[in-house]
Enzyme design. Structure first.
Site, mmCIF file in Angstrom:
data_model
loop_
_atom_site.group_PDB
_atom_site.id
_atom_site.type_symbol
_atom_site.label_atom_id
_atom_site.label_comp_id
_atom_site.label_asym_id
_atom_site.label_seq_id
_atom_site.Cartn_x
_atom_site.Cartn_y
_atom_site.Cartn_z
ATOM 1 N N SER A 197 0.831 -1.204 0.000
ATOM 2 C CA SER A 197 0.000 0.000 0.000
ATOM 3 C C SER A 197 0.872 1.263 0.000
ATOM 4 O O SER A 197 1.707 1.403 -0.890
ATOM 5 C CB SER A 197 -0.951 -0.055 1.205
ATOM 6 O OG SER A 197 -1.878 0.977 1.136
ATOM 7 N N ASP A 227 -9.826 -3.108 -5.440
ATOM 8 C CA ASP A 227 -8.889 -2.182 -4.820
ATOM 9 C C ASP A 227 -8.908 -0.873 -5.601
ATOM 10 O O ASP A 227 -8.675 -0.853 -6.813
ATOM 11 C CB ASP A 227 -7.478 -2.800 -4.839
ATOM 12 C CG ASP A 227 -6.423 -1.887 -4.227
ATOM 13 O OD1 ASP A 227 -6.792 -0.810 -3.726
ATOM 14 O OD2 ASP A 227 -5.237 -2.267 -4.261
ATOM 15 N N HIS A 275 -7.882 -4.672 -1.055
ATOM 16 C CA HIS A 275 -6.784 -3.886 -0.492
ATOM 17 C C HIS A 275 -6.662 -4.109 1.020
ATOM 18 O O HIS A 275 -7.653 -4.130 1.727
ATOM 19 C CB HIS A 275 -7.031 -2.406 -0.772
ATOM 20 C CG HIS A 275 -5.851 -1.535 -0.505
ATOM 21 N ND1 HIS A 275 -4.928 -1.239 -1.481
ATOM 22 C CD2 HIS A 275 -5.417 -0.921 0.619
ATOM 23 C CE1 HIS A 275 -3.991 -0.462 -0.958
ATOM 24 N NE2 HIS A 275 -4.266 -0.258 0.316
#
Ligand code: NAG
Ligand code: NAG
Ligand code: NAG
Ligand code: NAG
Length: 401
Positions: free
Chosen positions: A189, A341, A371
């Protein structure tokens, strides 16, 4: 009064989360994910309530919840674990106990958390880093960096870069028995953003003799200039990361100006002189057809606000803005993307751009992934998807490091 408002707020949050449940049918462990989704929504909602009631600042509650999950550096039968400092950056070191005739490979792991939250101390990262050290007989470094909103770009980048540069020195590598030709930088991320940015800078820094062999980016955020990609549109109400939350986190990375957040939501935050950068994130050419679907490319609105925010055009904030000759220097790369995501297309476009300049890329795409799942690989909730991501990442490292 405050308490009643809080209860009402909680009740509304729960109702809202049920009404807005947009969890796709092919998600594994459906009920676990619904529970996670509800908890995440409730926490964000309570954070907002506390902010409005003047009890806490925005994000404080979420930081508090994160810190409940922090672990101590505990060694086990296979790995010696210690917390220390690289320059000013706190790091956790995992050194395998097994005897080794040769110097070991190393993995530097940069945690996610939207530039605002998180630490290598979190149970999930501690477990992942320990697992990596154990499985690969590798030295692992988990690193922390200063967080937004107290600290803005480039603090997060600088801390990560400085710690990596410190580690890459001859004397440090020797001290930990690391083979300088077998070093990987990884992150998920926002940590994927920092890993990609750090790798780009390490490869061109003339002061750094030992370069990086591999980079691994797990559902990375790789650009902040276009907030209207197909994945933003399809995952506006994403499971853990909604588009609103993503934009709020990214904008607090670069500024305290709330109007930037609003401009980003409308995709009107970029200045006129940034036009030449949009070819690097033009999803109509960089995204495989399968992901473009029927989305129609619209040119961004430029110059609506003339923010003087250099971060908006800086490749250290948006590694996708590197030009082709800069990308050519990059090492062999692993990119993992998830279908559900918001930032999926950042990763997909980086795959295309790296492949276009001849960088070796291994790309795993998880059709029913979302995600942030890596954070849930530990118990509870011990999510299978998180473990799958871990195993895909480790298996690539095992073959390539
Ligand atoms: C130590 O390594 C062995 C062999 O790989 C493994 O079976 C064991 O579970 C490991 N211990 C811990 C605490 O991870
Ligand atoms: C993006 O690509 C399309 C072609 O697919 C082109 O028409 C458009 O001008 C490009 N825009 C930018 C900003 O590069
Ligand atoms: C931003 O700058 C451009 C050119 O410098 C100008 O044309 C435009 O009016 C400015 N926009 C605002 C909102 O000031
Ligand atoms: C790529 O960017 C670098 C650094 O900004 C610059 O020196 C170089 O000329 C650029 N190359 C191309 C082909 O645009």
């Amino acid at each position: 009064m405050g308490f009643k408002a809080l209860c009402l707020g909680l009740f509304c949050a729960l109702c809202a989360s049920y009404i807005y449940i947009t969890i796709p049918g092919n998600i594994e462990e459906y009920w676990k994910v619904i529970a996670l989704f509800t908890v995440a929504k409730t926490c964000t909602f309570m954070d907002m309530c506390f902010e409005n009631l003047g009890i806490m600042k925005h994000g404080d509650l979420i930081s508090m919840i994160f810190s409940l999950d922090y672990t101590q550096p505990l060694s086990d039968e296979n790995v010696t674990v210690t917390d220390t400092i690289f320059v000013d950056t706190p790091v956790r070191l995992y050194l395998p106990k097994r005897k080794s005739e040769i110097r070991r490979p190393a993995v530097i792991y940069i945690h996610g958390g939207g530039f605002c939250f998180g630490s290598f101390r979190q149970k999930a990262y501690d477990s992942l880093n320990r697992w990596t050290a154990n499985k690969l007989n590798a030295v692992v470094v988990g690193l922390d960096y200063r967080l937004a909103p107290q600290h803005h770009f480039p603090a997060q980048f600088e801390d990560s870069f400085t710690a990596v540069k410190f580690f890459l020195q001859d004397k440090i590598l020797r001290k930990y028995g690391v083979d300088p030709t077998r070093i990987c930088v990884s992150g998920d991320s926002s940590g994927g953003n920092l890993a990609a940015a750090v790798t780009q800078q390490v490869q061109i820094d003339l002061e750094i003799k030992h370069k990086i062999k591999l980079q691994a980016l797990i559902y990375p955020v790789l650009q902040i200039i276009d907030s209207c990609l197909p994945s933003h549109q399809e995952n506006e109400h994403g499971i853990i990361l909604t588009k609103d939350l993503g934009i709020k986190l990214v904008s607090s990375y670069i500024t305290t100006d709330e109007t930037v957040t609003q401009a980003m939501r409308r995709n009107q935050h970029m200045p006129l002189e940034s036009r030449h950068l949009f070819k690097f994130v033009n999803w109509s050419t960089l995204l495989p057809k399968k992901y473009r679907k029927n989305h129609v490319y619209t040119e961004p609105v430029l110059g609506r606000h003339n923010y003087s925010l250099p971060a908006l055009m800086d490749i250290r904030a948006s590694p996708l803005l590197a030009n082709d000759s800069q990308l050519q220097n990059l090492p062999s790369t692993y990119i993992l993307t998830c279908q559900y995501d918001c930032v999926r297309d950042d990763g997909l476009m980086y795959v295309t751009r790296l492949q276009n300049v001849g960088v070796q890329v291994t790309h795993d795409h998880i059709e029913n992934g979302f995600h942030g799942a890596l954070l849930f690989m530990v118990s509870p909730p011990y999510l299978r998807l998180g473990l799958r991501i871990r195993d895909m990442y480790i298996s690539w490292l095992d073959k390539n490091l």
